[in-house]
Design an enzyme around this catalytic site. Structure first.
Site, PDB file in Angstrom:
ATOM      1  N   ASP A   1       0.813  -1.224   0.000  1.00  0.00           N
ATOM      2  CA  ASP A   1       0.000   0.000   0.000  1.00  0.00           C
ATOM      3  C   ASP A   1       0.845   1.271   0.000  1.00  0.00           C
ATOM      4  O   ASP A   1       0.433   2.295   0.555  1.00  0.00           O
ATOM      5  CB  ASP A   1      -0.969   0.005   1.205  1.00  0.00           C
ATOM      6  CG  ASP A   1      -1.818  -1.247   1.232  1.00  0.00           C
ATOM      7  OD1 ASP A   1      -2.157  -1.739   0.139  1.00  0.00           O
ATOM      8  OD2 ASP A   1      -2.134  -1.733   2.327  1.00  0.00           O
TER       9      ASP A   1
ATOM     10  N   LYS B   1       1.828   2.123  -5.079  1.00  0.00           N
ATOM     11  CA  LYS B   1       2.406   1.576  -6.323  1.00  0.00           C
ATOM     12  C   LYS B   1       1.505   1.855  -7.522  1.00  0.00           C
ATOM     13  O   LYS B   1       1.981   2.232  -8.599  1.00  0.00           O
ATOM     14  CB  LYS B   1       2.603   0.052  -6.190  1.00  0.00           C
ATOM     15  CG  LYS B   1       3.546  -0.355  -5.090  1.00  0.00           C
ATOM     16  CD  LYS B   1       3.635  -1.856  -4.945  1.00  0.00           C
ATOM     17  CE  LYS B   1       2.416  -2.519  -4.376  1.00  0.00           C
ATOM     18  NZ  LYS B   1       2.093  -2.185  -2.962  1.00  0.00           N
TER      19      LYS B   1
ATOM     20  N   GLY C   1      -4.591  -4.300  -3.798  1.00  0.00           N
ATOM     21  CA  GLY C   1      -5.582  -3.232  -3.997  1.00  0.00           C
ATOM     22  C   GLY C   1      -4.807  -2.007  -4.418  1.00  0.00           C
ATOM     23  O   GLY C   1      -4.149  -1.382  -3.597  1.00  0.00           O
ATOM     24  N   HIS C   2      -4.817  -1.713  -5.707  1.00  0.00           N
ATOM     25  CA  HIS C   2      -4.007  -0.608  -6.239  1.00  0.00           C
ATOM     26  C   HIS C   2      -4.927   0.530  -6.670  1.00  0.00           C
ATOM     27  O   HIS C   2      -5.741   0.371  -7.578  1.00  0.00           O
ATOM     28  CB  HIS C   2      -3.148  -1.095  -7.405  1.00  0.00           C
ATOM     29  CG  HIS C   2      -2.135  -2.121  -6.986  1.00  0.00           C
ATOM     30  ND1 HIS C   2      -1.267  -2.729  -7.853  1.00  0.00           N
ATOM     31  CD2 HIS C   2      -1.839  -2.629  -5.759  1.00  0.00           C
ATOM     32  CE1 HIS C   2      -0.492  -3.568  -7.182  1.00  0.00           C
ATOM     33  NE2 HIS C   2      -0.827  -3.532  -5.921  1.00  0.00           N
TER      34      HIS C   2
ATOM     35  N   GLN D   1       1.787  -6.415  -3.335  1.00  0.00           N
ATOM     36  CA  GLN D   1       2.321  -6.564  -1.984  1.00  0.00           C
ATOM     37  C   GLN D   1       3.656  -5.794  -1.923  1.00  0.00           C
ATOM     38  O   GLN D   1       3.767  -4.751  -2.523  1.00  0.00           O
ATOM     39  CB  GLN D   1       2.479  -8.040  -1.578  1.00  0.00           C
ATOM     40  CG  GLN D   1       1.155  -8.774  -1.433  1.00  0.00           C
ATOM     41  CD  GLN D   1       0.503  -9.147  -2.748  1.00  0.00           C
ATOM     42  OE1 GLN D   1       1.111  -9.789  -3.588  1.00  0.00           O
ATOM     43  NE2 GLN D   1      -0.726  -8.760  -2.936  1.00  0.00           N
TER      44      GLN D   1
HETATM   45  P1  GDP Z   1      -0.783   0.278  -3.543  1.00  0.00           P
HETATM   46  O1  GDP Z   1      -1.389  -0.974  -3.078  1.00  0.00           O
HETATM   47  O2  GDP Z   1       0.687   0.343  -3.282  1.00  0.00           O
HETATM   48  O3  GDP Z   1      -1.106   0.613  -4.966  1.00  0.00           O
HETATM   49  O4  GDP Z   1      -1.412   1.448  -2.658  1.00  0.00           O
HETATM   50  P2  GDP Z   1      -2.964   1.591  -2.223  1.00  0.00           P
HETATM   51  O5  GDP Z   1      -3.755   2.056  -3.368  1.00  0.00           O
HETATM   52  O6  GDP Z   1      -3.425   0.369  -1.507  1.00  0.00           O
HETATM   53  O7  GDP Z   1      -2.842   2.691  -1.093  1.00  0.00           O
HETATM   54  C1  GDP Z   1      -2.273   3.923  -1.332  1.00  0.00           C
HETATM   55  C2  GDP Z   1      -3.291   4.999  -0.921  1.00  0.00           C
HETATM   56  O8  GDP Z   1      -2.652   6.248  -0.833  1.00  0.00           O
HETATM   57  C3  GDP Z   1      -4.396   5.204  -1.941  1.00  0.00           C
HETATM   58  O9  GDP Z   1      -5.564   5.622  -1.274  1.00  0.00           O
HETATM   59  C4  GDP Z   1      -3.846   6.304  -2.829  1.00  0.00           C
HETATM   60  O10 GDP Z   1      -4.880   7.041  -3.492  1.00  0.00           O
HETATM   61  C5  GDP Z   1      -3.160   7.156  -1.805  1.00  0.00           C
HETATM   62  N1  GDP Z   1      -1.971   7.900  -2.247  1.00  0.00           N
HETATM   63  C6  GDP Z   1      -0.969   7.509  -3.065  1.00  0.00           C
HETATM   64  N2  GDP Z   1       0.001   8.448  -3.104  1.00  0.00           N
HETATM   65  C7  GDP Z   1      -0.397   9.445  -2.290  1.00  0.00           C
HETATM   66  C8  GDP Z   1       0.193  10.683  -1.882  1.00  0.00           C
HETATM   67  O11 GDP Z   1       1.310  11.044  -2.278  1.00  0.00           O
HETATM   68  N3  GDP Z   1      -0.542  11.446  -1.002  1.00  0.00           N
HETATM   69  C9  GDP Z   1      -1.769  11.071  -0.534  1.00  0.00           C
HETATM   70  N4  GDP Z   1      -2.397  11.861   0.318  1.00  0.00           N
HETATM   71  N5  GDP Z   1      -2.329   9.911  -0.899  1.00  0.00           N
HETATM   72  C10 GDP Z   1      -1.652   9.108  -1.752  1.00  0.00           C
HETATM   73  P1  IMO Z   2      -0.958  -4.242  -2.251  1.00  0.00           P
HETATM   74  O1  IMO Z   2      -0.533  -4.810  -3.585  1.00  0.00           O
HETATM   75  C1  IMO Z   2      -0.908  -4.732   2.088  1.00  0.00           C
HETATM   76  C2  IMO Z   2      -1.029  -8.847   3.597  1.00  0.00           C
HETATM   77  C3  IMO Z   2      -2.273  -9.270   4.354  1.00  0.00           C
HETATM   78  C4  IMO Z   2      -1.680 -10.286   5.310  1.00  0.00           C
HETATM   79  C5  IMO Z   2      -0.607 -10.977   4.452  1.00  0.00           C
HETATM   80  C6  IMO Z   2      -1.058 -12.278   3.833  1.00  0.00           C
HETATM   81  O2  IMO Z   2      -2.232  -3.503  -2.280  1.00  0.00           O
HETATM   82  O3  IMO Z   2       0.175  -3.506  -1.616  1.00  0.00           O
HETATM   83  P2  IMO Z   2      -2.673 -12.886   1.794  1.00  0.00           P
HETATM   84  O4  IMO Z   2      -4.114 -12.567   1.564  1.00  0.00           O
HETATM   85  O5  IMO Z   2      -1.750 -12.365   0.753  1.00  0.00           O
HETATM   86  O6  IMO Z   2      -2.450 -14.323   2.089  1.00  0.00           O
HETATM   87  O7  IMO Z   2      -2.309 -12.106   3.166  1.00  0.00           O
HETATM   88  O8  IMO Z   2      -0.284 -10.045   3.430  1.00  0.00           O
HETATM   89  N1  IMO Z   2      -1.284  -8.299   2.246  1.00  0.00           N
HETATM   90  C7  IMO Z   2      -1.192  -6.990   1.945  1.00  0.00           C
HETATM   91  N2  IMO Z   2      -0.940  -5.914   2.724  1.00  0.00           N
HETATM   92  N3  IMO Z   2      -1.058  -4.579   0.756  1.00  0.00           N
HETATM   93  C8  IMO Z   2      -1.266  -5.651  -0.037  1.00  0.00           C
HETATM   94  O9  IMO Z   2      -1.268  -5.576  -1.385  1.00  0.00           O
HETATM   95  C9  IMO Z   2      -1.385  -6.920   0.557  1.00  0.00           C
HETATM   96  N4  IMO Z   2      -1.620  -8.160   0.067  1.00  0.00           N
HETATM   97  C10 IMO Z   2      -1.542  -8.988   1.118  1.00  0.00           C
HETATM   98  O10 IMO Z   2      -2.841  -8.180   5.040  1.00  0.00           O
HETATM   99  O11 IMO Z   2      -1.016  -9.636   6.360  1.00  0.00           O
HETATM  100 MG    MG Z   3      -2.891  -1.635  -1.787  1.00  0.00          MG
END
Ligand code: GDP
Ligand code: IMO
Ligand code: MG
Length: 444
Positions: free
Chosen positions: A21, A24, A50-51, A241
C-alpha cells in the site's frame, strides 16, 4: 509509445519496499502515462492486491486488472506467476466498462497462470481459524491466495489454460473433492464452521465466471512478451504486496504466499532476467502495515497513529481494514533495497505529516545489542533506535514543483538520502496527493 530504433525493448519493474500500500498503483499509472511503455504486466500475487488509481475525476481500485487500465493505449498482461480470481477479474472488467474502459481487447492472460478455485477462500478462512487456535492469525485478505499457491506447488492446482480443455470438469471435480476433505477435517477436528449453501452459491458463481473466462484472450504470454520486446516495445512489471511481505524474505509466516521481489519478474512472466533495466521502489514517507505480525516502527502514541490513519486514509483497499501506522523504518528499508536492487525511489504521502516532530527508525535492538543484520523474526526485536527531525504539517499538499517544497520536507528528503548514501539509489519523485499528477521530481 516511442519505439526504440533497431533495439530490443526492456522491462522496468515497480515494487513496494515496505509492507504494501505504498501507492504503487499511482506511480505505475504515472509511469505508463509517459509514453515509454506499451504494456503493464502483473507477475505475482492475485486479488489480495488493492491498487488505487486516481486521475482527475476518475478513481479505480484494481485488485487483479493491471494498473494501466485507465490508459487506452496500454496492453494489460496477467502473467503465469499470478493466481487469478476470475470473479474479481470479471467484476473489475465490468466496472471499468461502465466507466468507459472496455479492457477485454487489450487484456492478455497467461494460459499458465493459476486459477483460484471457489473453495480457496473457504480454505483460507479455515487455515486462519486453525492458526487463531494455536497462536496468531496471519490476517490474510481472505482471497484464497495461500491455498491457491499451495495447490500450485503441490502440483494439483488448475491452470487458466485448463478451462479450455475437455478434461477441465474432471480435474475440477477431483480438486473440489480434495478441498472438501480438507474443509471436513477442519470442521471435525477443530470446529471450523462453513455453510454448505454458501459453498453451493460460490460454486455456481465460479462456474458462470469460468464460462466468461473462455471468451477472454488466454495465450502463451511469455511468447507474446518476448515478441513485444523484439518489436522494440518496453514493458512495465507491476509488483503487488511488497518486499517485506515476500514469502522467503519477509517476516515469515506473516507474509503473503508469493515472491514479491523483482527477481520473480522473470519467472512470473516467462522472460529472461537480463531484459530488466530499472527497478523502481516505492515507499511512503511513513510506514503502514495491515494484518498480523510485529511492526517495529509502529507509532506508540495511539492518538497520533489515529491521526495519520485518518489523514492518510489508511484503510485497506481490498478489505477496508484500518492499517497500522508507523514511522519510516530505514533499517527495514535498507534490507528491502538490498534484496530488491531498487535503484530509483518514489516517496509517497509526503503531504501527510501531522506531528511537529517526526521519528525515523534507524536500528533494532535485541537483548540490548544493536543489530547489524536484519533479524529472522521481527517479534524478537525488543527496541527500536530512532532519530527525530522536524515535521512539516500539511504544507506540501498537492504541490507539483520542487521549488515549492517546505524546508522541513526538503530536510527530510536530504536526511534520507544521506542515510542511504552508501547505496546506489536515488529518490526521484515525491508524492503530495492521491492523483497521479500530485508529485514533484526530486533528482538528488
Ligand atoms: P498500492 O497498493 O501500493 O497501490 O497502494 P494503495 O492504493 O493500496 O494505497 C495507497 C493509498 O494512498 C491510496 O488511497 C492512494 O490514493 C493514496 N496515495 C498515493 N500516493 C499518495 C500521496 O502522495 N498522497 C496522498 N495523500 N495519498 C496518496
Ligand atoms: P498491495 O498490492 C498490504 C497482507 C495481508 C496479510 C498478508 C497475507 O495492495 O500492496 P494474503 O491474503 O496475501 O495471504 O495475506 O499479506 N497483504 C497486503 N498488505 N497490501 C497488499 O497488497 C497486501 N496483500 C496482502 O494483510 O497480512
Ligand atoms: Mg494496496
Amino acid at each position: 509509445m516511442k519505439k526504440n530504433k533497431n533495439k530490443n525493448g526492456f522491462v522496468d519493474v515497480v515494487v513496494g519496499l515496505q509492507w504494501g500500500d505504498e501507492g504503487k498503483g499511482k506511480n505505475i499509472d504515472e509511469l505508463l502515462s509517459r509514453g515509454e511503455y506499451s504494456a503493464v504486466a502483473r507477475f505475482q500475487g492475485g486479488a489480495n492486491a488493492g491498487h488505487t488509481l486516481k486521475y482527475k475525476n476518475t478513481t479505480f481500485i484494481g485488485h487483479i486488472v493491471p494498473s494501466g487500465c485507465l490508459q487506452k493505449n496500454i496492453e494489460l498482461y496477467i502473467g503465469n506467476g499470478v493466481v487469478v480470481d476470475v470473479i474479481s477479474l470479471l467484476k473489475e472488467m465490468s466496472e471499468l466498462k461502465k466507466m468507459g474502459f472496455n479492457v477485454a481487447p487489450r487484456l492478455y492472460i497467461s494460459n499458465r497462470a493459476k486459477l483460484v478455485s471457489y473453495l480457496h477462500p473457504f480454505l483460507d478462512q479455515a487455515e486462519e481459524f486453525y492458526r487463531s487456535k494455536g497462536g496468531a492469525k496471519v490476517g490474510t485478505t481472505g482471497r484464497g491466495i495461500g491455498p491457491a499457491y499451495s495447490d500450485s506447488r503441490s502440483r494439483r492446482g488448475l491452470l487458466i489454460g485448463d478451462v479450455l480443455h475437455p478434461d477441465f470438469k474432471e480435474k475440477e471435480l477431483n480438486l473440489s473433492r480434495f478441498h472438501m476433505d480438507f474443509l471436513e477435517m477442519y470442521r471435525k477436528r477443530y470446529g471450523f464452521k462453513y455453510s454448505e449453501n454458501a459453498i453451493k452459491q460460490a460454486r455456481k458463481n465460479w462456474l458462470d465466471a469460468i464460462k466468461s473466462l473462455k471468451k477472454l484472450q488466454v495465450c502463451d504470454l511469455s511468447f507474446l512478451i518476448q515478441k513485444r520486446l523484439l518489436e522494440g516495445k518496453n514493458i512495465l512489471a507491476e509488483g503487488a504486496q511488497a518486499v517485506m511481505l515476500d514469502v522467503d524474505f519477509g517476516d515469515y509466516p506473516n507474509v503473503t504466499s508469493s515472491n514479491t521481489l523483482p527477481a520473480n519478474v522473470s519467472l512470473g512472466l516467462g522472460i529472461p532476467h537480463t531484459v530488466i533495466r530499472n527497478v523502481y521502489g516505492v515507499i511512503k514517507a511513513y510506514t503502514t502495515k495491515v494484518g498480523g505480525g510485529s511492526f517495529p516502527s509502529r507509532i506508540e502514541d495511539a492518538n497520533l497513529e489515529k491521526l495519520f490513519q485518518n489523514a492518510g486514509y489508511e484503510f485497506g483497499a481490498t478489505t477496508g481494514r484500518p492499517r497500522m501506522c508507523g514511522w519510516l523504518d530505514l533499517f527495514a528499508l535498507r534490507y528491502a533495497l538490498g534484496l530488491s536492487g531498487a535503484n530509483k525511489i518514489f516517496i509517497n504521502k509526503a503531504d501527510i505529516c501531522l506531528s511537529d516532530k517526526i521519528k525515523v527508525v534507524v536500528g533494532y535492538k535485541i537483548k540490548g545489542k544493536r543489530l547489524k543484520d536484519f533479524p529472522l523474526y521481527l517479534n524478537q526485536v525488543e527496541k527500536v533506535i530512532t532519530e527525530e527531525i522536524p515535521g512539516w504539517g500539511n504544507k506540501n499538499y498537492r504541490i507539483k514543483e520542487k521549488k515549492k517544497v517546505s524546508k522541513e520536507l526538503a530536510l527530510y528528503l536530504k536526511y534520507i538520502k544521506n542515510k542511504l548514501s552508501d547505496l546506489n539509489v536515488k529518490i526521484i519523485s515525491v508524492g503530495t496527493g492521491p492523483d497521479r499528477e500530485h508529485f514533484f521530481n526530486w533528482d538528488n
